[in-house]
Design a protein around this motif. Structure first.
Motif, short mmCIF file in Angstrom:
data_model
loop_
_atom_site.label_atom_id
_atom_site.label_comp_id
_atom_site.label_asym_id
_atom_site.label_seq_id
_atom_site.Cartn_x
_atom_site.Cartn_y
_atom_site.Cartn_z
N THR A 314 0.78 -0.96 -0.09
CA THR A 314 0.05 0.23 0.02
C THR A 314 0.77 1.46 0.13
O THR A 314 2.31 1.20 -0.06
N ALA A 315 0.35 2.35 0.01
CA ALA A 315 0.97 3.77 0.01
C ALA A 315 1.72 3.66 1.24
O ALA A 315 2.81 4.31 1.28
N ALA A 316 1.14 3.18 2.35
CA ALA A 316 1.93 3.39 3.76
C ALA A 316 3.18 2.40 3.76
O ALA A 316 4.04 2.90 4.38
N THR A 317 3.05 1.24 3.05
CA THR A 317 4.15 0.37 3.01
C THR A 317 5.36 0.98 2.31
O THR A 317 6.45 1.38 2.86
N ALA A 318 4.94 1.87 1.07
CA ALA A 318 5.98 2.69 0.29
C ALA A 318 6.50 3.72 1.09
O ALA A 318 7.85 4.11 1.16
N GLY A 370 6.19 13.00 7.80
CA GLY A 370 6.73 13.95 8.28
C GLY A 370 5.88 15.21 8.07
O GLY A 370 6.24 16.35 7.95
N THR A 371 4.50 15.00 7.82
CA THR A 371 3.63 16.07 7.66
C THR A 371 2.37 16.07 8.71
O THR A 371 1.47 16.51 8.46
N ALA A 372 2.34 15.12 9.68
CA ALA A 372 1.26 14.90 10.59
C ALA A 372 0.00 14.48 10.24
O ALA A 372 -0.88 15.03 10.26
N ALA A 399 -9.96 11.49 7.66
CA ALA A 399 -8.73 11.99 8.12
C ALA A 399 -7.88 11.09 8.88
O ALA A 399 -8.32 10.30 9.62
N ILE A 400 -6.56 10.97 8.57
CA ILE A 400 -5.63 10.23 9.17
C ILE A 400 -4.41 11.02 9.82
O ILE A 400 -3.70 11.61 9.11
N ILE A 401 -4.76 11.32 11.17
CA ILE A 401 -3.87 12.35 11.75
C ILE A 401 -2.75 11.52 12.25
O ILE A 401 -2.29 11.46 13.39
N ASP A 403 1.20 9.83 10.42
CA ASP A 403 2.39 9.62 9.34
C ASP A 403 2.22 8.24 9.52
O ASP A 403 2.15 7.44 10.18
N GLY A 404 2.41 7.77 8.11
CA GLY A 404 2.84 6.38 7.80
C GLY A 404 1.48 5.59 7.88
O GLY A 404 1.61 4.48 7.96
N LYS A 405 0.38 6.11 7.80
CA LYS A 405 -1.02 5.65 7.81
C LYS A 405 -1.62 5.50 6.46
O LYS A 405 -1.48 6.49 5.84
N ASP A 406 -2.52 4.46 5.99
CA ASP A 406 -3.14 4.54 4.69
C ASP A 406 -4.49 5.37 4.87
O ASP A 406 -5.21 5.14 5.91
N ASN A 407 -4.70 6.15 3.70
CA ASN A 407 -5.80 7.16 3.69
C ASN A 407 -6.57 6.77 2.23
O ASN A 407 -6.04 6.78 1.25
N TYR A 408 -7.88 6.12 2.51
CA TYR A 408 -8.53 5.98 1.30
C TYR A 408 -9.56 6.92 1.04
O TYR A 408 -10.37 7.11 1.81
#
Length: 475
Positions: A314-318, A370-372, A399-401, A403-408
């Motif tokens: 996923t995007a979080a993995t990358a 790095g963007t909260a 909203a995924i507040i 970093d490193g988490k998938d947002n769909y």
């Protein structure tokens, strides 16, 4: 008889369409009064005016004549040095002709005109227009020809691809237009295209035309085949469903013979069924699966363990992998294409796109570092629209507040509406994006400040959909 002459200046320069003046000075060095006639000669004589055309001089006196050059802005006014002369004929001694010579330099200019012949071509598999290129300047023209269209719907075979045209001449360039998709059935489709004349140091000269693509089969034939297929299917279903009644006399004959048609009694079975204790029942499916996953077969070996299904990248993995290599700010994203599924993630401005404009993006997966965290909301196709606009996804912002988490956003379910755009923001720093919609080129780059500000990517137009996305989070 003798005559002294002088051209001032001996060499001059003039622009096509403009004018310049040269003064001819002459002195009668003879001992009699004489009258002189002036006549321009040479290739530029048609553009030369002499004033006055005659001049009377006494012995020892000097006079002047003005030569005015007005070359036209046409290919006939050849660029470069052009020699000229003035024939001076004395009236008293016509055999004693004097011809002073000078040089006029005409500056170069470029003027090109191009026209498609015909401007509209028709065909099923290809169209063959011609591009007429006219050199209306006064220097040799060197140019190349290229073709383009919105959506990359046509391919181009241009011959010759480069031309050299002398002043006042024209060249004909043959083009072959081939559609990338064949229309098997249906109405004609217009495919606008552009042939461009490219010159060094000048803006391209674009000539627009239209390729009218016809269907491979006429509409009436498609209607006929559809009706024929419907009738054939109806006949087949009726044939399968129809069961003719069958009457048999077998039962009556058995009764006459005194034979029973009843099933045999259970007590007459050859052998009793096995007892439950003797029955070896297989374990439930869930247990079998658990045992196999644990490697616990009947022989205790581990070879029967099935391979586990790999987790999707996923995007979080990358973005986690990218952040481990570089601790700066990053964004990764992947798209869900209708009929193809999720694509591999792209990061930090790389292009995530469909193969053609006919494919549609249904969902988007975003993750940041790095963007909260990030927040987004999909703008999707609205089949019930009455104003030509789409609508925001009813579920609202995701909203995924962190970093490193998938947002769909959007939906990957069968029959989901395609995305025409999306709104998004991040917790800190700046978020920039460039997107492209079907049938259009890339939008200019836009950026937004951190939340609560947000930006919108794509279009509100209900008839267009996203086909490419680039996201960046500048450090």
């Amino acid at each position: 008889m003798s005559l002294w002459t002088s051209l001032e200046p001996a060499s001059a320069t003039v622009d096509p369409g403009g004018s310049t003046r040269v003064r001819l000075r002459l002195r009668n060095t003879g001992d009699v009064v004489d009258e002189y006639r002036f006549e321009p000669v040479g290739s530029i004589a048609p553009w030369t005016a002499v004033e006055p055309q005659t001049l009377r001089l006494y012995p020892g006196t000097t006079g002047t004549v003005d030569l005015t050059f007005t070359p036209p802005r046409t290919p006939d006014a050849t660029a470069g040095p052009n020699p000229y002369a003035v024939r001076i004929t004395p009236t008293e001694h016509p055999e004693a002709v004097t011809v002073p010579e000078g040089n006029l330099t005409i500056t170069p200019f470029t003027e090109v005109r191009a026209e498609l012949v015909p401007p509209t071509v028709k065909g099923r598999f290809r169209g063959r227009p011609q591009l007429a290129v006219d050199n209306l300047g006064n220097t040799r023209l060197t140019a190349s020809i290229s073709g383009s269209d919105n959506g990359d719907q046509l391919s181009y075979d241009i011959h010759p691809g480069n031309v050299q045209i002398e002043p006042g001449r024209a060249a004909f360039v043959k083009a072959s237009l081939k559609p990338r998709k064949i229309i098997w059935f249906g109405p004609k489709e217009q495919r606008p295209y552009t042939l461009s004349v490219l010159r060094s140091g000048a803006n391209p000269l674009a000539v627009e035309g239209t390729y009218l693509q016809r269907g491979f089969l006429p509409r009436w034939l498609a209607t006929f085949l559809g009706a024929f297929l419907a009738l054939a299917l109806t006949f087949l279903m009726l044939w399968i469903a129809y069961k003719p009644p069958v009457k048999t006399a077998a039962t009556e004959q058995l009764k006459d013979a005194g034979v029973s048609t009843l099933a045999p009694s259970p007590t007459l079975s050859a052998a009793p069924p096995p007892t439950p204790a003797a029955t070896s029942a297989p374990p439930p499916a869930a247990e079998t699966s658990t045992a196999a996953a644990a490697g616990g077969g009947s022989d205790g070996g581990g070879d029967s363990k099935p391979s586990a299904k790999p987790k999707p990248v996923t995007a979080a993995t990358a973005v986690k992998k990218l952040a481990a290599q570089d601790s700066g700010r990053h964004v990764c994203y992947r798209i869900y294409i209708a009929g193809k599924g999720w694509q591999s993630p792209e990061c930090d401005g790389a292009t995530a796109a469909t193969s053609t404009d006919d494919e549609q993006i249904l969902a988007l997966n975003i993750a940041v570092s790095g963007t909260a965290g990030s927040a987004a909301n999909a703008f999707i196709h609205d089949p019930a629209s009455t104003n030509g606009l789409g609508k925001y996804q009813p579920s609202g912002w995701t909203a995924i507040i962190a970093d490193g988490k998938d947002n769909y956003i959007g939906s990957s379910k069968p029959g989901a509406a395609y995305m025409t755009g999306f709104a998004n923001n991040i917790g800190s720093g700046q978020l920039c994006w460039i997107v492209r919609s079907s049938g259009w080129g890339w939008d200019p780059q836009k950026c937004t400040k951190p939340r609560p500000d947000y930006g919108f990517s794509g279009t509100l137009d209900n008839a267009h959909w996203l086909v490419a996305v680039r996201l960046t989070v500048p450090n």
